[in-house]
Scaffold this active site. Structure first.
Site, mmCIF file in Angstrom:
data_model
loop_
_atom_site.group_PDB
_atom_site.id
_atom_site.type_symbol
_atom_site.label_atom_id
_atom_site.label_comp_id
_atom_site.label_asym_id
_atom_site.label_seq_id
_atom_site.Cartn_x
_atom_site.Cartn_y
_atom_site.Cartn_z
ATOM 1 N N GLU A 113 0.815 -1.211 0.000
ATOM 2 C CA GLU A 113 0.000 0.000 0.000
ATOM 3 C C GLU A 113 0.854 1.269 0.000
ATOM 4 O O GLU A 113 0.354 2.357 0.304
ATOM 5 C CB GLU A 113 -0.927 0.023 1.227
ATOM 6 C CG GLU A 113 -1.861 -1.159 1.347
ATOM 7 C CD GLU A 113 -2.948 -1.174 0.276
ATOM 8 O OE1 GLU A 113 -2.951 -0.284 -0.593
ATOM 9 O OE2 GLU A 113 -3.796 -2.083 0.312
ATOM 10 N N HIS A 121 -7.120 -3.131 9.689
ATOM 11 C CA HIS A 121 -8.373 -3.840 9.394
ATOM 12 C C HIS A 121 -9.100 -4.138 10.701
ATOM 13 O O HIS A 121 -9.594 -5.234 10.910
ATOM 14 C CB HIS A 121 -8.080 -5.142 8.640
ATOM 15 C CG HIS A 121 -7.264 -4.952 7.407
ATOM 16 N ND1 HIS A 121 -6.460 -5.930 6.892
ATOM 17 C CD2 HIS A 121 -7.118 -3.885 6.588
ATOM 18 C CE1 HIS A 121 -5.848 -5.480 5.806
ATOM 19 N NE2 HIS A 121 -6.240 -4.244 5.603
ATOM 20 N N HIS A 142 -2.939 2.339 8.659
ATOM 21 C CA HIS A 142 -3.933 1.600 7.875
ATOM 22 C C HIS A 142 -4.121 0.239 8.537
ATOM 23 O O HIS A 142 -3.163 -0.524 8.663
ATOM 24 C CB HIS A 142 -3.458 1.433 6.434
ATOM 25 C CG HIS A 142 -4.277 0.459 5.638
ATOM 26 N ND1 HIS A 142 -5.662 0.519 5.593
ATOM 27 C CD2 HIS A 142 -3.930 -0.603 4.862
ATOM 28 C CE1 HIS A 142 -6.113 -0.441 4.822
ATOM 29 N NE2 HIS A 142 -5.085 -1.159 4.371
ATOM 30 N N HIS A 177 -12.568 -3.251 2.955
ATOM 31 C CA HIS A 177 -11.117 -3.337 3.149
ATOM 32 C C HIS A 177 -10.731 -3.068 4.605
ATOM 33 O O HIS A 177 -10.366 -3.972 5.332
ATOM 34 C CB HIS A 177 -10.424 -2.346 2.197
ATOM 35 C CG HIS A 177 -8.933 -2.499 2.134
ATOM 36 N ND1 HIS A 177 -8.194 -2.176 1.022
ATOM 37 C CD2 HIS A 177 -8.031 -2.947 3.038
ATOM 38 C CE1 HIS A 177 -6.916 -2.418 1.247
ATOM 39 N NE2 HIS A 177 -6.798 -2.876 2.473
#
Length: 768
Positions: A80, A101, A99, A163
């Site tokens: 990413e 999840h 970032h 995502h």
């Protein structure tokens, strides 16, 4: 390893999120902007963060390309990295990205449900709402562009469809905080949706706009610190720093540890015979050399200083400032007790302006060499050096012992002539041959006052010009354009208008304005003298170009004005030849102070051309050629004159100014490396042993920009005071948090210790 600090931030962020349960193994990625570079540090791809080391973290540029280094791990960055690069390019205020999840926010990602403005706190830190970023496959340019479009609006948290989430922060801690806040809000929103579908209430629009306005103000301020900065001064990691120890050893090996013209018994065998070395600096001073190894690039320094003033201030984090104040409250109780008592008997609680420190003055019990010890037993590295006079270091034993012998013989004062009056004048002439005659007085202020009076008497002219912002003591005539250029009489409380009616100021560096002032004054009877600090106002806070003094000399000659060098700070500190010797410019009068008595009291005097100095002739009622009134009962007392003579002799024997200058070089270079590492807008430069560390730029404000001066002066001054307090809380004493004087006592070990302490302070700055 390059960019270690940024890499360490990444590791620390991962450890924090693992400990709090937001990451599971390699679930997500984290990055931190590398200050001052278009680079960022990011977690490696598919790697167990619990085992991750600093050297495993990858460096990527703003194009999303991996920048391999010599760490030797060979790991590839997160897939990413393009998304991270796009965010950093789009948002200069963002210094860290998370970032993940995480489960509850991911549930909303599957629902593709944005989070509205539920609380003030959410809007204040995350934005108007937590928007949904359109779906695109992981690691693709499509996803990177989708995220970039969303972040442009100023929000700091987003849910990526099917995502995970991305959270942004002005620093690593804030990025982790925003990520955690998003998860908290996600839980609350999901619970609300499951219990009362369609009936979730948001905060009023007006409140949302106020909170978001505060967030955007913060973001714009942080962004300006990056966009309005200049490229940082790079210091190679493998560069060998300057060494005062090596310089001292080389001087000793070269046999410079014995002053020329001094007999084995320490008596002067050549003073007063300097006809073969006339001119600025003289042969003796030139042989010993000067403290400035390389004159600063003034254009570059001023460019950096102007960029610093153009940016919002960058000071300590609030929690760090509280820790600093706690140091004073808990570790400096004896200092506080005695200075509080002093307020009942001393105006302001202290007798000298240098002792005014935030949050309260420190009371010093002992001084020796490079260190001070306060009443509470705290030890500090002393870069104040009493305002600059103790070039040999504080409480220098060899001088003290010889002064004590003189005092035992004659006492500190006799009221009559003493041989050390002559010996001091002779040794000054030896190293400053243009000082053909010298008159001792009580202080630099008295010496400036006498020099101006003498110039007026000698030339028959009345007007005097100084450089705006320069400090020449507190006499009535010179409290004009003080510290802030263009302020005229702003600080002249208690001084009649008549006292400054014939004083003018020219802006720093502005030779054109100086010429215009000289022309104007010619219509008013002419200019008696131009007074300058030869390295620039406030000891070089606004450094002058190398040829500035020579051009001022030319203007003085053209208009028949005397040139007065105020060498209260630079005299002997730049070398035994002073600033006149270093710049190769001969003033008509030279003001000395501070170092002329080696740190002992009654430190001041004026010297220069014999014909000009004739107006200072002693005697009563005009006898013996006297033309003006100067003097003082304690002026030229045996204590002060002997101290000055022995101190100058020791400075010549040890070449202390040159050693102190190399210590200043080492300190400055180390500060530049730290400023680069932390990406701070601060400016460090030095003129030998005069070291400047500007963090707020308050001394660069002036009346050419009055709105900015009135708007920012207090805040920038407060920042300077707070940084000075932080340095002291970490064991470093400075002058007002922005200037330092090194001495011969500052060995490489002392300087390196100081740099380690500065490192600790810089780590406490907002956004680091």
């Amino acid at each position: 390893m390059e960019h270690r600090t940024s890499r360490q931030h990444v590791v620390d962020m991962c450890r924090t999120m693992l400990a709090r349960g937001y990451l599971k193994a390699t679930e997500g990625n984290v990055s931190v902007r590398v200050p001052g570079h278009e680079l960022y540090a990011v977690t490696p791809s598919n790697y167990d963060y619990d085992r991750m080391r600093v050297e495993d973290v990858c460096i990527v540029d703003f194009a999303g390309k991996h920048v391999p280094d010599d760490s030797g791990t060979g790991l590839a960055p997160s897939i990413e990295c393009g998304m991270h690069a796009n965010i950093y390019r789009q948002r200069p205020d963002v210094n860290a990205i998370v970032h993940t999840h995480q489960p509850y926010a991911s549930a909303l990602a599957f629902l593709r449900r944005p989070i509205p403005a539920l609380t003030d706190e959410q809007v204040r830190f995350l934005g108007k709402r937590v928007a949904i970023v359109d779906y695109a496959p992981s690691g693709t340019g499509f996803l990177a562009r989708n995220v970039q479009k969303k972040v442009a609006g100023g929000d700091n948290a987003f849910i990526i469809a099917n995502h995970g989430i991305v959270a942004l922060g002005t620093d690593p801690d804030r990025a982790v905080f925003n990520m955690a806040l998003l998860e908290k809000v996600s839980i609350a929103y999901l619970l609300a949706l499951t219990t009362e579908t369609g009936k979730v209430y948001t905060i009023p629009t007006a409140i949302r706009e106020v909170a978001f306005g505060k967030l955007r103000a913060d973001e714009k301020r942080i962004a300006a610190q990056i966009t309005e900065a200049v490229p940082p001064l790079r210091v190679p990691t493998d560069e060998e720093p300057p060494s005062a120890d090596a310089t001292a050893a080389a001087l000793a090996a070269a046999g410079r540890n014995t002053a020329a013209g001094t007999g084995n018994d320490g008596t002067d065998t050549s003073a007063g015979t300097g006809n073969d070395s006339e001119g600025s600096g003289g042969g003796e001073a030139a042989r010993l050399g000067y403290a400035i190894s390389e004159y600063p690039d003034v254009d570059d320094v001023m460019r950096r200083l102007k960029a610093l003033v153009a940016q919002p201030i960058r000071g300590l984090r609030h929690d760090a400032l509280l820790d600093v104040l706690n140091y004073y409250d808990t570790k400096c109780r004896a200092s506080r007790e005695i200075t509080d008592r002093a307020k009942r008997r001393i105006p302001g609680g202290v007798q000298h302006n240098l002792a005014f420190n935030y949050p309260f003055p420190l009371a010093i019990e002992r001084a020796e060499g490079a260190h001070l010890v306060d009443r509470d037993g705290n030890t500090y590295i002393d870069f104040l050096q009493a305002g600059g006079p103790t070039i040999l270091g504080s409480n220098y034993g060899p001088v003290n012992e010889r002064v004590a012998e003189v005092v035992r013989a004659s006492g500190p004062v006799t009221g009559l002539f003493h041989e050390y009056e002559l010996k001091l004048a002779e040794i000054i002439h030896r190293y400053l041959p243009h000082v053909e005659m010298y008159r001792s007085l009580g202080s630099g202020t008295e010496a400036v006052m006498a020099a101006v009076r003498g110039a007026r008497a000698f030339t028959g002219k009345k007007m005097v010009i100084k450089v705006g912002g320069a400090y020449h003591g507190w006499s009535d005539t010179m409290v004009y354009g003080l510290r802030v250029p263009g302020t005229y009489r702003m600080n002249a409380k208690g001084i009649p208008f008549g006292a400054t009616s014939r004083t003018r100021e020219a802006f720093p560096h502005d030779l054109g304005q100086l010429r215009r002032k000289l022309i104007e004054n010619r219509l008013r009877g002419g200019t008696a003298a131009v007074v300058v600090e030869p390295v620039g106002p406030e000891s070089g806070t606004r450094p002058v170009p190398r040829d500035f003094n020579a051009k001022v000399r030319q203007l003085c000659d053209e208009f028949g004005a005397l040139l007065i060098f105020d060498e209260v700070v630079t005299g002997f500190r730049l070398g035994l030849g002073g600033a006149a010797g270093y710049f190769g410019v001969t003033p008509d009068l030279t003001v000395l102070g501070k170092a002329v008595s080696g740190g002992y009291p009654m430190a001041g005097g004026v010297g220069g051309r014999a014909d000009v100095m004739a107006v200072f002739g002693s005697g009563l009622d005009g006898k013996s050629g006297a033309h003006i009134q100067v003097g003082g009962t304690l002026s030229a007392n045996p204590l002060s004159c002997a101290a000055g003579y022995f101190a100058i002799e020791e400075m010549a024997r040890t070449n202390a100014p040159v050693i102190a200058g190399r210590a200043g070089d080492r300190l400055t270079r180390g500060l530049q490396r730290l400023i680069d590492r932390y990406g701070l807008p601060y400016v460090a430069y030095n003129q030998g042993s005069i070291v400047h560390l500007e963090c707020s730029g308050v001394m660069l404000l002036d009346m050419r920009h009055p709105v900015k001066l009135l708007k920012e002066n207090k805040a920038r001054k407060r920042l300077m005071e707070q940084m000075g307090a932080a340095y002291a809380a970490h064991g470093i004493i400075t002058l007002a948090g922005s200037r330092m004087y090194t001495s011969m006592a500052d060995t490489d070990e002392v300087i390196d210790d100081a740099l380690a302490r500065f490192d600790q302070v810089f780590a406490l700055v907002e956004g680091v």
